[in-house]
Structures are given as C-alpha cells and as structure tokens.
Enzyme design. Sequence first.
Site, PDB file in Angstrom:
ATOM      1  N   LYS A 126      -2.038  -5.512  14.336  1.00 25.03           N
ATOM      2  CA  LYS A 126      -0.838  -4.659  14.332  1.00 25.03           C
ATOM      3  C   LYS A 126      -0.380  -4.487  15.768  1.00 25.03           C
ATOM      4  O   LYS A 126      -1.187  -4.623  16.691  1.00 25.03           O
ATOM      5  CB  LYS A 126      -1.182  -3.288  13.731  1.00 25.03           C
ATOM      6  CG  LYS A 126       0.021  -2.497  13.284  1.00 25.03           C
ATOM      7  CD  LYS A 126       0.507  -2.898  11.902  1.00 25.03           C
ATOM      8  CE  LYS A 126       1.810  -2.212  11.545  1.00 25.03           C
ATOM      9  NZ  LYS A 126       2.183  -2.442  10.134  1.00 25.03           N
ATOM     10  N   ASP A 166       7.934  -3.629  10.962  1.00 22.58           N
ATOM     11  CA  ASP A 166       7.393  -2.366  10.440  1.00 22.58           C
ATOM     12  C   ASP A 166       8.464  -1.329  10.806  1.00 22.58           C
ATOM     13  O   ASP A 166       9.627  -1.708  11.003  1.00 22.58           O
ATOM     14  CB  ASP A 166       6.023  -2.052  11.093  1.00 22.58           C
ATOM     15  CG  ASP A 166       5.291  -0.888  10.429  1.00 22.58           C
ATOM     16  OD1 ASP A 166       4.668  -1.090   9.386  1.00 22.58           O
ATOM     17  OD2 ASP A 166       5.357   0.259  10.938  1.00 22.58           O
TER      18      ASP A 166
HETATM   19  P1  NDP Z   1      11.958   1.578   8.493  1.00 29.76           P
HETATM   20  O1  NDP Z   1      12.051   1.726   9.960  1.00 29.76           O
HETATM   21  O2  NDP Z   1      12.822   0.592   7.790  1.00 29.76           O
HETATM   22  O3  NDP Z   1      12.182   2.986   7.785  1.00 29.76           O
HETATM   23  C1  NDP Z   1      11.365   4.078   8.071  1.00 29.76           C
HETATM   24  C2  NDP Z   1      11.912   5.282   7.338  1.00 29.76           C
HETATM   25  O4  NDP Z   1      10.983   6.356   7.442  1.00 29.76           O
HETATM   26  C3  NDP Z   1      13.212   5.804   7.941  1.00 29.76           C
HETATM   27  O5  NDP Z   1      13.975   6.399   6.927  1.00 29.76           O
HETATM   28  C4  NDP Z   1      12.726   6.828   8.947  1.00 29.76           C
HETATM   29  O6  NDP Z   1      13.672   7.836   9.273  1.00 29.76           O
HETATM   30  C5  NDP Z   1      11.554   7.425   8.204  1.00 29.76           C
HETATM   31  N1  NDP Z   1      10.583   7.923   9.183  1.00 29.76           N
HETATM   32  C6  NDP Z   1       9.853   7.183  10.051  1.00 29.76           C
HETATM   33  N2  NDP Z   1       9.084   7.956  10.819  1.00 29.76           N
HETATM   34  C7  NDP Z   1       9.349   9.207  10.410  1.00 29.76           C
HETATM   35  C8  NDP Z   1       8.866  10.467  10.807  1.00 29.76           C
HETATM   36  N3  NDP Z   1       7.944  10.575  11.795  1.00 29.76           N
HETATM   37  N4  NDP Z   1       9.331  11.555  10.166  1.00 29.76           N
HETATM   38  C9  NDP Z   1      10.250  11.451   9.173  1.00 29.76           C
HETATM   39  N5  NDP Z   1      10.751  10.282   8.752  1.00 29.76           N
HETATM   40  C10 NDP Z   1      10.307   9.179   9.366  1.00 29.76           C
HETATM   41  O7  NDP Z   1      10.418   1.274   8.193  1.00 29.76           O
HETATM   42  P2  NDP Z   1       9.748   0.627   6.897  1.00 29.76           P
HETATM   43  O8  NDP Z   1      10.497   1.032   5.688  1.00 29.76           O
HETATM   44  O9  NDP Z   1       9.528  -0.798   7.177  1.00 29.76           O
HETATM   45  O10 NDP Z   1       8.308   1.319   6.914  1.00 29.76           O
HETATM   46  C11 NDP Z   1       8.034   2.539   6.197  1.00 29.76           C
HETATM   47  C12 NDP Z   1       6.534   2.675   5.979  1.00 29.76           C
HETATM   48  O11 NDP Z   1       6.071   1.551   5.210  1.00 29.76           O
HETATM   49  C13 NDP Z   1       5.664   2.686   7.242  1.00 29.76           C
HETATM   50  O12 NDP Z   1       4.535   3.507   7.009  1.00 29.76           O
HETATM   51  C14 NDP Z   1       5.201   1.241   7.343  1.00 29.76           C
HETATM   52  O13 NDP Z   1       4.002   1.108   8.087  1.00 29.76           O
HETATM   53  C15 NDP Z   1       4.984   0.914   5.878  1.00 29.76           C
HETATM   54  N6  NDP Z   1       4.967  -0.498   5.538  1.00 29.76           N
HETATM   55  C16 NDP Z   1       6.043  -1.307   5.823  1.00 29.76           C
HETATM   56  C17 NDP Z   1       6.006  -2.643   5.469  1.00 29.76           C
HETATM   57  C18 NDP Z   1       7.182  -3.529   5.646  1.00 29.76           C
HETATM   58  O14 NDP Z   1       7.136  -4.654   5.123  1.00 29.76           O
HETATM   59  N7  NDP Z   1       8.243  -3.116   6.323  1.00 29.76           N
HETATM   60  C19 NDP Z   1       4.796  -3.235   4.867  1.00 29.76           C
HETATM   61  C20 NDP Z   1       3.767  -2.287   4.517  1.00 29.76           C
HETATM   62  C21 NDP Z   1       3.858  -0.982   4.883  1.00 29.76           C
HETATM   63  P3  NDP Z   1      14.355   7.853  10.732  1.00 29.76           P
HETATM   64  O15 NDP Z   1      15.276   6.675  10.744  1.00 29.76           O
HETATM   65  O16 NDP Z   1      15.056   9.179  10.808  1.00 29.76           O
HETATM   66  O17 NDP Z   1      13.238   7.732  11.732  1.00 29.76           O
END
Ligand code: NDP
Length: 445
Positions: A126, A166
């Site tokens: 990662k 991510d």
């Molecule tokens: P994105 O950046 O596309 O979206 C993240 C979302 O979560 C946004 O809406 C963001 O809001 C919100 N968010 C992030 N951090 C915070 C926080 N500290 N407090 C409140 N809201 C938060 O990321 P992904 O959708 O790709 O990833 C989401 C989760 O899924 C993570 O845990 C990631 O590790 C996991 N994941 C992702 C994979 C992938 O293929 N993308 C694979 C497996 C797991 P804002 O824009 O306001 O920050």
Amino acid sequence: MQDVVEKVYEQVVARNRGESEFHQAVREVLESLDPVIAKHPHYAEDALLERIVEPERQIMFRVPWVDDAGAVHVNRGFRIEFNSALGPYKGGLRFHPSVNAGIIKFLGFEQIFKNSLTNQGIGGGKGGSDFDPHGKSDAEVMRFCQSFMTELSRHIGPSTDVPAGDIGVGGREIGYLFGQYKRLRNSYDAGVLTGKGLAWGGSLVRTEATGYGTVLFAQSMLATKGQTLEGKKVAVSGSGNVAIYAIEKAQQLGATPITFSDSSGYVVDEAGVDLDLLKQVKEVERGRVADYVSRRPGSRLVTEGRPWDVPVDVALPCATQNELDGDDAATLLRQGCAVVAEGANMPSTPEAVEAFLGAGILYAPGKAANAGGVATSALEMEQNAGRTRWDFATAEEKLTAIMADIHDSCVAAAEEYGRPGDYVLGANAAGFTRVADVMIAHGIV
Ligand code: NDP
C-alpha cells in the site's frame, strides 16, 4: 489471545509506536488466529507470525511540487511493500491529509490477507501521501503526481509492485502517474499500475468492482439465510468510487439505498438515491453532497451525526477507517439492521465489530467484502499480460465468481475453526493460512 500470539502483538506495539490503526489491524487478525494456531501449532514456529507482521520493505520519500501561484510545497510519500509470498506487491495509493506511516501500514497489512483470499497470486502492499487533492487544479494534481512517481518509479514494476487507486486517487491521478512512469522508463509497461483508462490498458468493471463486489458479498451472506436484497433499505457512507458503485449494484438487485456522505455531512433521500445526479455531482463536477440536495427535492443534508442514525436493513460503510463506532453499531442493531458489509477498509471500530458479532448478524469485514477491487485489478494485469481485453459481461462474470469463492472460503474456514457464520474469523483464517503455507515453502526470507 494465546501467549504466543499476545507476545507478537506486544512486539508490534513496541516497535511501531503511535501507529494505532496498524495496532488495531494486527490485533484483529492475531485474535482470529487463536483457533488456527491451536489446531496447527506449526504456524507459530520459525517466527512466522513475527515475520508476517513486519513489512518486507518500507519506503518514505520527499515529494516537492509547485502550485499554480509558484509556491513550493513538500509532501511525504510512502510505499509499504508488506508481503510478496503470493506474488508482486499489490495495493492502492491513498492521497489524503490524514495519511501517515501507521495508516499505510494498516492498509498494507490488511491487503496481504485480502489479496490471498482472491486466490490470484498477488502479494500485499500500500502507499500514498498526505497530499490533499481537494481544491487543487488539474495542473497542480498533475505536477504532484509527476513528482511522486519520479521517486516511486524506482521501486515498482509489473513483476515487482503494482499500485492502484484508493481514497483521493482515481482515473485522473492514475493517468498522470502512468504518464510519468512511461516517460521515465521509456517503456509501455501497462501492467505497472491498475485502474487505468479503458483506452490505455484499463479493464472494464475495474471502476465498479469494489462497490459491486461489496454488494455481491452481502447478497451471498443473505442467501445463506434464504433471503435477498430485494426490497431492503440500505445506508451507504461515502460518495466516492466505492460508495457510488455499491449504490448502483444495490439498486440493480432491487434494494433502495437512501443515504450517502462526504466529510461535510450525510444525505438522506427516502425516495432512493438518484444515482445519475450523484454521479454528475461527484464524478463530473467534483462537488460536495450539498450540491445534490440543492437539486433533489425531498432529500436533506445532515451535518451532525452519521448515516448509521437512519433506520435501515443493510449498512454499507464505504468511506474510511473507524467511521462506525460502538454507539453507531448499537443504533444500527436497535433499529433492525441485520446486514453489514464493509466497502471501506476497517470502517468499524473493535467495539462495533464486537457488537455485530455478539448480535449474530451477517457482518462482512472489508478484507473479504471489498476484495472485488483488487481482484479486478489482478484481472486487469492478466489482460495487460495477454494484450487482450474482455467485454463488460465477461469481466463482471469473473468478478462475481471470485466474490462467491471468497464468500465460500470464509464460510468454510469459520466452520473449520468452530465458529460458523463468523466472517471475521473466516476471512482472517482463510487468508492467513494460504500466505503462511507459501511463506513456509519459501524458507526464512
Ligand atoms: P474516494 O476518494 O473515491 O471516496 C472517499 C469517500 O469517503 C469520499 O466521499 C470522502 O469524502 C469520504 N471520506 C474519506 N475520508 C473521510 C473522512 N476522514 N471523513 C469523512 N469522509 C471521508 O475513495 P474510495 O471510494 O476509493 O475509497 C473508500 C474506501 O474504500 C477506503 O477505505 C478505501 O481504502 C476502500 N477501498 C477502496 C478500493 C478501491 O478500489 N477504490 C478497494 C478496496 C477498498 P470527502 O471527499 O469529503 O473527503
């Protein structure tokens, strides 16, 4: 925990001071290993547990970049190459101000077992940076990505380490990163990154895969009780890549997602999320959840609390780590939620996990439920290596089969170790034993 396992945990805490998320992730896995070690004591021999909790390599580097006004900024870059027993290191890059060594280490550690569960020959890694892409221009994001890749390129390669996206790293960032890698290497190594655009080596279904896979896993869990998602109300957190495609698949399977969120609050839309509008706001305009509410009569924005306050049948945490605590779990359970599948990595705190397991609901930890993303990344690598491209239906069929296989492996391992229906034990035990067997075969390395 057994003495031998407890000792390993204490060493992790002593060696990795202040890295609370890493401690949390290690503790959860080690606790699950008690019945595994009791049945197969050889897994605790030759310091195998001590080796598996220690990254093979940790890279930390300076990332200087220039903003549009000419000011110079310095961020910190990370890549943790945690375990290569099963294949090249594989795992995403996260760009978020909260990123530090402990966060990347927890994610890399989880990734080992997740990737093992997919059964596709990929190791765990990662990376990321404390860079915040919010509010930056495309040119600033590009200059940051170019600087980040200038150092990262020394450490990665299609057979060595294959990053993906991510939080904060989507198609735009992967494009800039790949462009710089190609320029530095003078070689079109498509297999060095996944999550690429369709015109330059990407795979159909990769964008949808994590969210789709999470919902398919929930559907498989429900099937063990003779139920489906049809007609169920769903709470989703986040509004990024994982959340959007979890909502899409849930709708396809007849459920009604009624919430989503970002760091400014959560939206409740009792009529069911308007997915086209959400995609327009988040994917096209890169806006905030309030922009959805202003265009969608009947929906409301809540800036205090979490989506878990809304009564639902199914909860899909898809934002970030520790976003669902013991109180949230109690609220969900009290209001009748019977299924939780984690799209995010480690979104539930240990107290929440304990509450779900104690209540005996269908609870899927992220390393099993969200493995569809990395699984489809491995399918992207496979297509790159074969210089071929599958159509959407073929790629989705493969994703569906992999998620069903992960589900069944978890169920079988939970039964083998005496706790049927415990997907936490099932995922950790099944993921661990595959990696551990190969580490033993490779000797002390
Ligand atoms: P994105 O950046 O596309 O979206 C993240 C979302 O979560 C946004 O809406 C963001 O809001 C919100 N968010 C992030 N951090 C915070 C926080 N500290 N407090 C409140 N809201 C938060 O990321 P992904 O959708 O790709 O990833 C989401 C989760 O899924 C993570 O845990 C990631 O590790 C996991 N994941 C992702 C994979 C992938 O293929 N993308 C694979 C497996 C797991 P804002 O824009 O306001 O920050």
